[in-house]
Design a protein around this motif. Sequence first.
Motif, PDB file in Angstrom:
ATOM      1  N   ASP A 112     -78.290 -36.985  66.817  1.00 26.06           N
ATOM      2  CA  ASP A 112     -77.796 -37.048  65.443  1.00 26.06           C
ATOM      3  C   ASP A 112     -78.757 -36.245  64.581  1.00 26.06           C
ATOM      4  O   ASP A 112     -79.836 -36.711  64.216  1.00 26.06           O
ATOM      5  CB  ASP A 112     -77.742 -38.506  64.977  1.00 26.06           C
ATOM      6  CG  ASP A 112     -77.097 -38.661  63.599  1.00 26.06           C
ATOM      7  OD1 ASP A 112     -77.135 -37.686  62.821  1.00 26.06           O
ATOM      8  OD2 ASP A 112     -76.566 -39.742  63.309  1.00 26.06           O
ATOM      9  N   THR A 114     -78.340 -35.136  61.492  1.00 26.10           N
ATOM     10  CA  THR A 114     -78.384 -35.541  60.087  1.00 26.10           C
ATOM     11  C   THR A 114     -79.399 -36.652  59.869  1.00 26.10           C
ATOM     12  O   THR A 114     -80.231 -36.598  58.952  1.00 26.10           O
ATOM     13  CB  THR A 114     -76.996 -36.008  59.623  1.00 26.10           C
ATOM     14  OG1 THR A 114     -76.052 -34.957  59.820  1.00 26.10           O
ATOM     15  CG2 THR A 114     -77.027 -36.407  58.144  1.00 26.10           C
ATOM     16  N   ASN A 115     -79.339 -37.668  60.717  1.00 22.71           N
ATOM     17  CA  ASN A 115     -80.244 -38.817  60.589  1.00 22.71           C
ATOM     18  C   ASN A 115     -81.501 -38.688  61.444  1.00 22.71           C
ATOM     19  O   ASN A 115     -82.337 -39.600  61.474  1.00 22.71           O
ATOM     20  CB  ASN A 115     -79.506 -40.102  60.956  1.00 22.71           C
ATOM     21  CG  ASN A 115     -78.357 -40.384  60.015  1.00 22.71           C
ATOM     22  OD1 ASN A 115     -78.550 -40.428  58.803  1.00 22.71           O
ATOM     23  ND2 ASN A 115     -77.158 -40.546  60.553  1.00 22.71           N
TER      24      ASN A 115
END
Length: 466
Positions: A112, A114-115
């Motif tokens: 992930d 984005t995170n």
Amino acid sequence: MAAIDQQEASTAQRTRHSQQTVQSTPAAAHRVVIVGGGVGGLGLATRLSETLGRAGLAQIVLVDRWPTHFWKPLLHEAASGQLDPATHQLQYAVQAQRHGFEFEQGELAALDRTNRHITLNALYDADGREILPSRQLAFDTLVLAMGSVTQYFGVPGAAEHALPLESVAHAEAFRRKLLDACLRANHARRARTAQADTPVSINIIGAGATGVELAAALRDTVRLLNRYSPFSLDPVRDFRIRLIESSERVLPALSETISARAQKMLGSLGVEVLNATRVTEVRTDAVLTSAGEPLPSDIAIWTAGIAGPPVLRTLDGIAVNRNAQVQVNRTLQCTNDANIFGLGDCAACPSSDSADAFLAPRAQVAHQQALFLARALKCRIAGEALPEFVYHDAGTLVGFGREGTIGSLSNSLLTQPVFVDGWLATAVYKLIYRRHVMTLTGFARMALDSASHWLRRRVHPVIRLH
């Protein structure tokens, strides 16, 4: 009451200060997660822990699906039975404890971006019971150093019937098949069955450095096995070792001088070399080639090509090439995410010689990239501009067992690589591994490790028989 209230206020203030300290510590330490504990990944984790880690500037986490590290250039010796891999493995947990980084055993499943976290698959035992659940690991910087997997190029039956040589498990599987084939053949000779005169056929597909070294090691192995009654087969008459290469010559990535010398040495060892021969199908008992006639096969092993691990194609938009290698620029950052770096076999790193050329998947490339990233990540954490990686080819050496070693050596003082053979080439070939061990464990432990291996070879048989 006032005294009690003052004491409670003081206690609460200390508690808040303690909580702030606990919360601020991980925020202050830049979290570097390294996926893959090979030459590059483990070397990088060790160096970063001794510098940024001990200074409190970074938290280093190493992830690998196996619990131990093994130097892949030794796999051909493990496969041929001339080396016990258990005596050459380094436990990640021990290395982590000694050098101050964290180790997480698991296989990368997802990313992930984005995170900024990765997901690891759950880990199961041989009975299918869960050992560790699926986990998520947060990162500020992610380094992908996952090595490579075998590339079968879509050849029918290759994945099913030709063993790869990627890990200790594969080397052990090949060695076991070799011993089983020898036992079967020896029984046929003694019982005078219809197969009594049929040699054990071993087909090595791919004549790069791994294939050539394995072929030479196997010739030494069958000679050593002849000493023991369960395997007492004639090393020449009862074995047929073939090296099949689609290019016009063996070691096609190296110079024609080295290639010609290698071909001659293989011939002196009794290895049958089939150049310009393309494998079209692999079956249980035969290898089919472009030449037409099926080649009998008791064991087939594929050393013809590599690709990046398939999971890299699934990672949240990470740019990969057609071989599933992460596309990186000259700072080793992914071309579409500056927080993610790639090194070693799983990364397509541009060569300084040409914008369209990429560095070959070699141990020395991964080693140099680990040294580079150990410096570059210091710049990244300090907020400075990153340098660019420049590869310096130190040459290539190829071992032929008792026949010796050949190759080339190079450095910045030489205008072109120098061909070497004889005792010098053999000595340098052996020292390369010792340098790798010293890099990870220090000089004292490397010296003790070398001494223990020397003693072991004089106490135990030089070939593994079980």
